[in-house]
Every structure is written in structure tokens, then in C-alpha cells.
Design an enzyme around this catalytic site. Structure first.
Site, mmCIF file in Angstrom:
data_model
loop_
_atom_site.group_PDB
_atom_site.id
_atom_site.type_symbol
_atom_site.label_atom_id
_atom_site.label_comp_id
_atom_site.label_asym_id
_atom_site.label_seq_id
_atom_site.Cartn_x
_atom_site.Cartn_y
_atom_site.Cartn_z
ATOM 1 N N SER A 107 1.270 -4.116 9.295
ATOM 2 C CA SER A 107 1.052 -5.000 8.151
ATOM 3 C C SER A 107 -0.349 -5.586 8.210
ATOM 4 O O SER A 107 -0.553 -6.811 8.148
ATOM 5 C CB SER A 107 2.101 -6.126 8.100
ATOM 6 O OG SER A 107 2.166 -6.666 6.788
ATOM 7 N N LYS A 139 1.933 -3.506 0.145
ATOM 8 C CA LYS A 139 1.021 -2.609 0.860
ATOM 9 C C LYS A 139 1.323 -1.122 0.634
ATOM 10 O O LYS A 139 0.396 -0.316 0.525
ATOM 11 C CB LYS A 139 1.016 -2.929 2.357
ATOM 12 C CG LYS A 139 0.269 -4.223 2.717
ATOM 13 C CD LYS A 139 0.238 -4.429 4.222
ATOM 14 C CE LYS A 139 -0.644 -5.604 4.626
ATOM 15 N NZ LYS A 139 -0.011 -6.904 4.361
ATOM 16 N N SER A 197 4.042 -8.651 1.687
ATOM 17 C CA SER A 197 3.410 -7.432 2.216
ATOM 18 C C SER A 197 4.089 -6.131 1.812
ATOM 19 O O SER A 197 3.576 -5.055 2.133
ATOM 20 C CB SER A 197 3.318 -7.506 3.743
ATOM 21 O OG SER A 197 2.259 -8.353 4.125
#
Length: 479
Positions: free
Chosen positions: A316, A139, A136
Site C-alpha cells: 500500500s 490503488k 487505499s
């Protein structure tokens, strides 16, 4: 009770300055306790931080408008070349980071990069240019691309248009559109399907009708809707029309059961809401297409893109991240599919001077994503650059260690890092990463990225990564 920072001991004063400087990433003067509030998000800056800054403003006649708060020079004011704090040295950072990098909890592969935000220079690197799966921590890259393409004030509309024999609900790609009652009023609240139904019912009644046929159009997105990981509680099928991220419960973040048909479910819920407002939907809700010149009857808009970015990074949020990638594709003339979004995000990052990433999706759930620690740290340098104010939500959305989002349950044993580190987490089986910002004990704003692969104990790996970030925050590593 807020303490006056200039009366603290040198050690206390240094910690307070670090804390205030971190909040100043949003261009604010904030109180030491501001990091304890997680939102809501407001126009690219946390509302709690804005409110706290406003509390310290003075009236024109010199009277204070609210409680006095400790102040420090905004960090970003120094990034134009007036940074005077001592820059950490490579040897100084190596001395404190390399013993941690050797910890077996970090698995078979590990890399690290630390950059000075004011100069853009790499201060430390260990395999910094080797690409690994970021999970993640991809992102922030997705967010930066979307902000560069559309700007932080862009909003996503969900509309109702006139159809041939009724009305069409048209999805614009807002995964946060909610079917739940509004929790509070204000421009930063999610767009409401109930408000859309109310406006639509009112418009139809003005035209003298209390019944209609209803179809829905989710054709703005193309390609397979399912992520490569398949049906999963971490992400819904990606659709241009959905409510509450396709969640089957009342949650607004974290894992949850997901709808297999988010567009159809949203349309059927819309029909139910119309009925509650005195407009009967004739027959079944069907999939259809809105005409290119169809008359718009009603619309609702998402929060600004900057607020969506903050929510995606803090929690997230995979659904929002994939939506950001597809919105980038639409703005770039690419198909709004996984493939088109990946190409568009890569192109936008290239234009920002950030090359070398292999982008496969927007969320980081795809292990085909490959980036280096240097790439992630440089991305955060770019977000802190005064020449790119549109990227600021990338920084203000980062979770605050020990307080918000995916870092709220971490840093219990890292007193120096708690509240002073802001970082995006990344976790897949065997992959643990962390990328963010910290202000060193010498007062320099630093960006960092730590990546590990082949880990066997996620909790142990995370503890080491957190200790590394804390070490950067506490480092008096000048020459």
C-alpha cells in the site's frame, strides 16, 4: 513437506485446489506453500511463485527437474468460457454475507459486491452502486490505468545530461531510486543513485575532467507537490526526483519521516557520491533545467512498471501510487499534477469500460475519491480477463491473507481465508475497505469488494471484512 493433493480427503483437496488456484492468477502452477513468500517482484509475477513453478518443470527426457509440486488447472485457463465449477447463487451468497454486513462494527454505511470472474456477472450486491470513500482500495484502479497507458514492461529513467557549465541531474519520476547500497543484483532491483554517480564520474573522467558544477531538474511534474493531507509520514512531497521515497531512515515501506525537499536532497546526495568517486562538485548544488537537446551522459532505469505496481499494492505504497498516476498523465498528454493525473486515470479507466469513479489522487489518501463496491469488483474482473494480460500485475500484487504486505498480520483466526484470499486493504479514520479475489469451495474465481464508513473501531471493522472475504472463499453456495 508437500502433500499430494489427490490423496487428501475431499475437504483437504478442496482447500488445496483453492490455494493453488489463487497462485494461478499469475498464470502459474504453484505449490501450496508458495504464498508464504512475499517477493521480490519480477516482471509482473512474484519471483517466489515463478521459482516454485519452475521447480516442477520436467526435462525433455521425462526426468523431473525439481521437487514434485501439486498441480491444478490454471484458473485463467477457465476464464475464456470453459469454467465448469458450479456458480454460486445470489441467495446462497446472501445467506452467508448479509448477517456479517449487519455487524455494528461496519459503522453507519456499508456496501458489498461479489462478481464471477469468468462471466463478469454480479452474483451479490448490497448497495453495490453507491459510491463511498475507498481509501487505499483506489490503488488497483491507479495501477490498472498506468498499466493500460504504459504496459507492464515500461521503465522510468533517471538521467544525467550535459549542462551549460556542468551537468544536470534529471528526475524522471521514479520514487524507488535508491541511495542505499544494492541489496542484490538483478533487473528487478531499484535503480541506484550510486550506480548513476559511478557512470557519470567515469564519463567525466573520460573527458579529462575531475570537477563539475551540478544542478538538478525536477520539472517533469507540475502543480503543488504536497498532497492535500499536508506534510505526513505516509507520503513525501510528490517530486519527479527523489531517492528512497524521500524517507529519512532506512525503511522501504510503511510510515516514516519524510524530506521536505526530496529533489534537493537527492541532488546533494548525488554530489556527495560524485566526490567519493573522484569528481569534485564546484559550488552549491542548484536547481536548473536540462536543455531539450542536452547530451545524455548516464542513466539508470527503474524496475518494470509491473513490478512497481506489485510493490505499490502489496505494501500500500502511497509514493509509488502517486508516481503511477503521474506517469499515466505524462503518457496521456496531461499535466503531471494531482489534477492532471486524476483526469488521465479517469480517462484510462473509462477506456477499460470502468465508469463512475471520482478520482482525486492516486493513493486513496484524499477523501474526495469516491467509488462503488461494484466498480472495485468489476475492476478485478477486468484484471483477470485474458483479453487484458497487461493488467495481470493488479492481481499478482494483491496482498496474500495472513502472509504478505498489509494482510500479513491479519487472518490469524480465519483459517479458510488465510493463504487463499488476496485483497487490497483500505484504511482511513472512520473508513475500512477490502477488495480482492477468492476461489469458492465450488472452484469459481470470484472478485469482491466490501466498503464501510463511519466506523469507530478499525480493528473490529477489519475483522468483519476479513470474515466476509473468508466466507466468500469457503462458500459452497451453488444452487
Amino acid at each position: 513437506m508437500v502433500r499430494e493433493w489427490w490423496r487428501n480427503s475431499p475437504l483437504e483437496r478442496r482447500g488445496t485446489v483453492r490455494l493453488v488456484a489463487v497462485s494461478a492468477l499469475a498464470g502459474l502452477v504453484a505449490a501450496a506453500g508458495a504464498v508464504g513468500a512475499a517477493g521480490p517482484w519480477e516482471g509482473g509475477q512474484r519471483k517466489a511463485e515463478l521459482d516454485r513453478a519452475a521447480a516442477g518443470a520436467a526435462h525433455a527426457d521425462g526426468r523431473h527437474a525439481g521437487p514434485r509440486v501439486p498441480t491444478a488447472p490454471p484458473v485463467l485457463a477457465a476464464l475464456g468460457g470453459r469454467a465448469t465449477a458450479q456458480e454460486p447463487t445470489r441467495d446462497g451468497l446472501a445467506a452467508v454475507l448479509e448477517p456479517l454486513l449487519k455487524d455494528a462494527a461496519l459503522g453507519t454505511d456499508r456496501s458489498a459486491a461479489v462478481y464471477d470472474a469468468a462471466t463478469g456477472q454480479q452474483l451479490y450486491g448490497s448497495a453495490p452502486d453507491t459510491a463511498y470513500t475507498p481509501a487505499s482500495t483506489i490503488k488497483p484502479a491507479t495501477a490498472a490505468a498506468a498499466l493500460a497507458a504504459l504496459g507492464p514492461d515500461h521503465r522510468i529513467d533517471t538521467t544525467v545530461v550535459a549542462g551549460g557549465d556542468g551537468i544536470v541531474l534529471v528526475g524522471g519520476g521514479d520514487p524507488t531510486l535508491t541511495a542505499h547500497p544494492a541489496k542484490a543484483a538483478g533487473p528487478q532491483q531499484p535503480a541506484s543513485l550510486q550506480d548513476l554517480a559511478e557512470a557519470t564520474a567515469r564519463k567525466l573522467k573520460e573527458r579529462g575532467t575531475d570537477h563539475t558544477k551540478l544542478s538538478y531538474d525536477a520539472s517533469l511534474y507540475s502543480g503543488p507537490p504536497l498532497h492535500v493531507i499536508g506534510p505526513n509520514e505516509n507520503i513525501a512531497p510528490v517530486s519527479a526526483l527523489m531517492t528512497d521515497e524521500g524517507r529519512l531512515d532506512d525503511s522501504d515501506h510503511g510510515p516514516a519521516g519524510r524530506s521536505a525537499d526530496p529533489a534537493g536532497d537527492a541532488a546533494r546526495k548525488f554530489a556527495e557520491l560524485l566526490g567519493e568517486r573522484g569528481v569534485k562538485v564546484d559550488g552549491d548544488v542548484t536547481q536548473g533545467a536540462a536543455g531539450a537537446k542536452a547530451e545524455r551522459l548516464a542513466a539508470v532505469s527503474s524496475p518494470p512498471l509491473g513490478a512497481l505496481v506489485e510493490r505499490a499494492l502489496t505494501n500500500s505504497d502511497n509514493d509509488i501510487a502517486e508516481a503511477l498516476a503521474r506517469q499515466t498523465a505524462l503518457a496521456s498528454g496531461q499535466p503531471a499534477s494531482f489534477e492532471g493525473a486524476a483526469k488521465a486515470v479517469t480517462e484510462r479507466l473509462d477506456k477499460l469500460g470502468l465508469q463512475g469513479a471520482r478520482i482525486a489522487d492516486g493513493s486513496g489518501l484524499d477523501r474526495a475519491d469516491q467509488v462503488s463496491a461494484a466498480f472495485l469488483a468489476q475492476l478485478l474482473v477486468r484484471a483477470a480477463d485474458p483479453a487484458h494480460p497487461e493488467l495481470r500485475p493488479v492481481l499478482t500484487g494483491l496482498p496474500v491473507a495472513g502472509f504478505t504486505g498489509t494482510l500479513s498480520g491479519r487472518y490469524a483466526d480465519e483459517e479458510t481465508g488465510r493463504g487463499t484470499v488476496r485483497a487490497k486493504t483500505g484504511t482511513l479514520t472512520g473508513v475500512n475497505t477490502l477488495a480482492g479475489t477468492a476461489v469458492s469451495a465450488d472452484g469459481r474465481l470470484l472478485t469482491f469488494a466490501f466498503m464501510s464508513s463511519g466506523t469507530n473501531d478499525a480493528d473490529a471493522a477489519q475483522r468483519v471484512l476479513d470474515r466476509m472475504a473468508t466466507t466468500v472463499a469457503g462458500c459452497g453456495c451453488g444452487g
